[in-house]
Scaffold this motif. Structure first.
Motif, PDB file in Angstrom:
ATOM      1  N   ASP A 156       1.211  19.057   2.422  1.00  0.00           N
ATOM      2  CA  ASP A 156       1.092  19.179   3.968  1.00  0.00           C
ATOM      3  C   ASP A 156      -0.247  18.539   4.367  1.00  0.00           C
ATOM      4  N   VAL A 157      -1.159  18.241   3.601  1.00  0.00           N
ATOM      5  CA  VAL A 157      -2.571  17.370   3.937  1.00  0.00           C
ATOM      6  C   VAL A 157      -1.833  15.760   4.121  1.00  0.00           C
ATOM      7  N   HIS A 158      -0.922  15.372   3.419  1.00  0.00           N
ATOM      8  CA  HIS A 158      -0.315  14.186   3.494  1.00  0.00           C
ATOM      9  C   HIS A 158       0.380  13.897   4.819  1.00  0.00           C
ATOM     10  N   LYS A 159       0.797  15.145   5.425  1.00  0.00           N
ATOM     11  CA  LYS A 159       1.570  14.812   6.599  1.00  0.00           C
ATOM     12  C   LYS A 159       0.800  14.323   7.634  1.00  0.00           C
ATOM     13  N   LEU A 160      -0.476  14.934   7.628  1.00  0.00           N
ATOM     14  CA  LEU A 160      -1.464  14.098   8.602  1.00  0.00           C
ATOM     15  C   LEU A 160      -1.979  12.914   8.539  1.00  0.00           C
ATOM     16  N   ALA A 161      -2.274  12.728   7.131  1.00  0.00           N
ATOM     17  CA  ALA A 161      -2.263  11.110   6.869  1.00  0.00           C
ATOM     18  C   ALA A 161      -0.989  10.293   7.220  1.00  0.00           C
ATOM     19  N   GLN A 162       0.037  10.556   7.026  1.00  0.00           N
ATOM     20  CA  GLN A 162       1.289   9.976   7.376  1.00  0.00           C
ATOM     21  C   GLN A 162       1.296   9.829   8.957  1.00  0.00           C
ATOM     22  N   PHE A 163       1.269  10.791   9.606  1.00  0.00           N
ATOM     23  CA  PHE A 163       1.100  10.726  11.001  1.00  0.00           C
ATOM     24  C   PHE A 163       0.267   9.752  11.545  1.00  0.00           C
ATOM     25  N   LEU A 164      -1.060   9.841  10.960  1.00  0.00           N
ATOM     26  CA  LEU A 164      -1.927   8.837  11.782  1.00  0.00           C
ATOM     27  C   LEU A 164      -1.589   7.423  11.369  1.00  0.00           C
ATOM     28  N   ARG A 165      -0.956   7.228   9.993  1.00  0.00           N
ATOM     29  CA  ARG A 165      -0.540   5.764   9.500  1.00  0.00           C
ATOM     30  C   ARG A 165       0.344   5.114  10.204  1.00  0.00           C
ATOM     31  N   ILE A 166       1.620   6.033  10.633  1.00  0.00           N
ATOM     32  CA  ILE A 166       2.497   5.479  11.126  1.00  0.00           C
ATOM     33  C   ILE A 166       2.481   5.174  12.823  1.00  0.00           C
ATOM     34  N   GLU A 167       1.303   5.735  13.431  1.00  0.00           N
ATOM     35  CA  GLU A 167       1.186   5.631  14.637  1.00  0.00           C
ATOM     36  C   GLU A 167       0.748   4.201  14.986  1.00  0.00           C
ATOM     37  N   LYS A 168       1.282   3.204  14.711  1.00  0.00           N
ATOM     38  CA  LYS A 168       0.809   1.821  14.780  1.00  0.00           C
ATOM     39  C   LYS A 168       0.662   1.552  16.219  1.00  0.00           C
ATOM     40  N   ASP A 169       1.466   1.950  17.215  1.00  0.00           N
ATOM     41  CA  ASP A 169       1.011   1.751  18.576  1.00  0.00           C
ATOM     42  C   ASP A 169      -0.064   2.230  19.081  1.00  0.00           C
ATOM     43  N   GLU A 170      -0.558   3.299  18.469  1.00  0.00           N
ATOM     44  CA  GLU A 170      -1.883   4.227  19.027  1.00  0.00           C
ATOM     45  C   GLU A 170      -2.957   3.553  18.256  1.00  0.00           C
ATOM     46  N   SER A 171      -3.623   2.709  18.903  1.00  0.00           N
ATOM     47  CA  SER A 171      -4.818   2.186  18.149  1.00  0.00           C
ATOM     48  C   SER A 171      -5.832   3.134  17.593  1.00  0.00           C
ATOM     49  N   GLU A 172      -6.173   4.068  18.546  1.00  0.00           N
ATOM     50  CA  GLU A 172      -6.943   5.102  18.133  1.00  0.00           C
ATOM     51  C   GLU A 172      -6.782   5.886  16.736  1.00  0.00           C
TER      52      GLU A 172
END
Length: 310
Positions: free
Chosen positions: A31-47
């Motif tokens: 479950d915690v990895h899901k948040l990290a994965q979400f941020l990692r794959i959002e490459k188009d969103e610089s923030e």
């Protein structure tokens, strides 16, 4: 602090301080990895990308809200609520350890999911399932003893698989059960259930030739080792199909049926709570909503105004 380090430290804390089982730890990790994965794959969103690279100490409520929105689009509310709960615990840990000054989950609302009533089997359906077991094989006698214990004692499947020969206190009429958080409790076991276990233990279990490391485990597979959760689920699935039962049935269904049938027959809910190993009575109270058909009978039998005619 990077994500992997923070998650590893958190899981060690849960294991050592709260004594959580490996299956539960795996769920928290996922479950915690899901948040990290979400941020990692959002490459188009610089923030978002920056937040991932900075680790969990820099993430703020805006990123959490974006993640929560993505969950709401793809997951059932119950799954979404479970992930948010895991993240609250994770950030509470970072706050407690002094790594953060706040919990970014503080103002994040979980979806309203209500209470899901547990699936149960009738007494006739329990008998139907047990009659479907082929008792001419060693595996059949073992399976009968396992399912009689799931239903007769209301155990979780993990508790069933952790049962040891040294946990059998039949002279006193109890099993010693190791539940969530390695908390132990004594659960009463009826004479019929004892007979099923004793038959398996004396006549069948020796044929499985226990491996030394599993010599004290009660229920064994053909290789003399402890059974897996998947194997117990498969046993129940095959029996459900063979018995022609159309309901969804899992090992946990026997636990739900145990509690429901006790309550319907007049058992005290706090006694059921102790047998199930629930920390909170509110968890046990869900069974009050399963079948209300007997409540009017109880009113007529026990209320001081029964039969009162004005």
């Amino acid at each position: 602090m990077q994500w992997e380090t923070a998650i590893k430290d958190y899981l060690n804390y849960l294991k050592l301080e709260r004594g959580l089982a490996e299956n539960t730890l795996s769920n928290y990790r996922r479950d915690v990895h899901k948040l990290a994965q979400f941020l990692r794959i959002e490459k188009d969103e610089s923030e978002a990308r920056k937040s991932y690279l900075a680790g969990p100490l820099q993430i703020d409520r805006i990123q959490i809200e974006a993640f929560n929105h993505s969950l709401a689009e793809t997951l059932h509310p119950r799954s979404q609520a479970r992930i948010l709960s895991a993240l609250r615990g994770f950030f509470d840990y970072l706050l407690f350890e002094g790594y953060r000054q706040d919990n970014p989950m503080e103002l994040i609302a979980s979806p309203k999911i209500g209470r899901k009533l547990p699936d149960t089997l009738s007494v006739a359906e329990i008998d139907q399932l047990l009659r479907a077991i082929d008792r001419s094989t060693p595996e059949g006698e073992r399976n009968r003893a396992m399912l009689e214990t799931l239903y007769g004692c209301g155990l979780r499947v993990s508790e069933l698989l952790e049962l040891r020969l040294s946990d059998l206190y039949f002279d006193e009429g109890f099993l010693k059960v190791t539940g969530k958080g390695n908390k132990q409790r004594f659960v009463p076991v009826g004479s019929h259930n004892q007979q099923c276990i004793e038959l398996y233990r004396r006549e069948v279990r020796p044929h499985f030739k226990p491996v030394k490391a599993f010599s004290d485990h009660l229920f064994l597979n053909r290789r003399g080792k402890s059974l897996s959760r998947a194997m117990v689920f498969e046993v129940v699935k095959r029996l459900r199909e063979k018995a022609g039962i159309r309901k969804k049935v899992s090992p946990h269904t026997f636990r739900h049926s145990f509690a429901t049938h006790l309550l319907e027959n007049g058992a005290d809910i706090r006694a059921i709570q102790q047998m199930l190993g629930h920390e909170s009575i509110t968890t046990t109270e869900i069974y009050m909503h399963v079948d209300r058909s007997h409540l009017s009978d109880i009113l007529q039998r026990f209320h001081p105004r029964k039969g009162f005619d004005s």
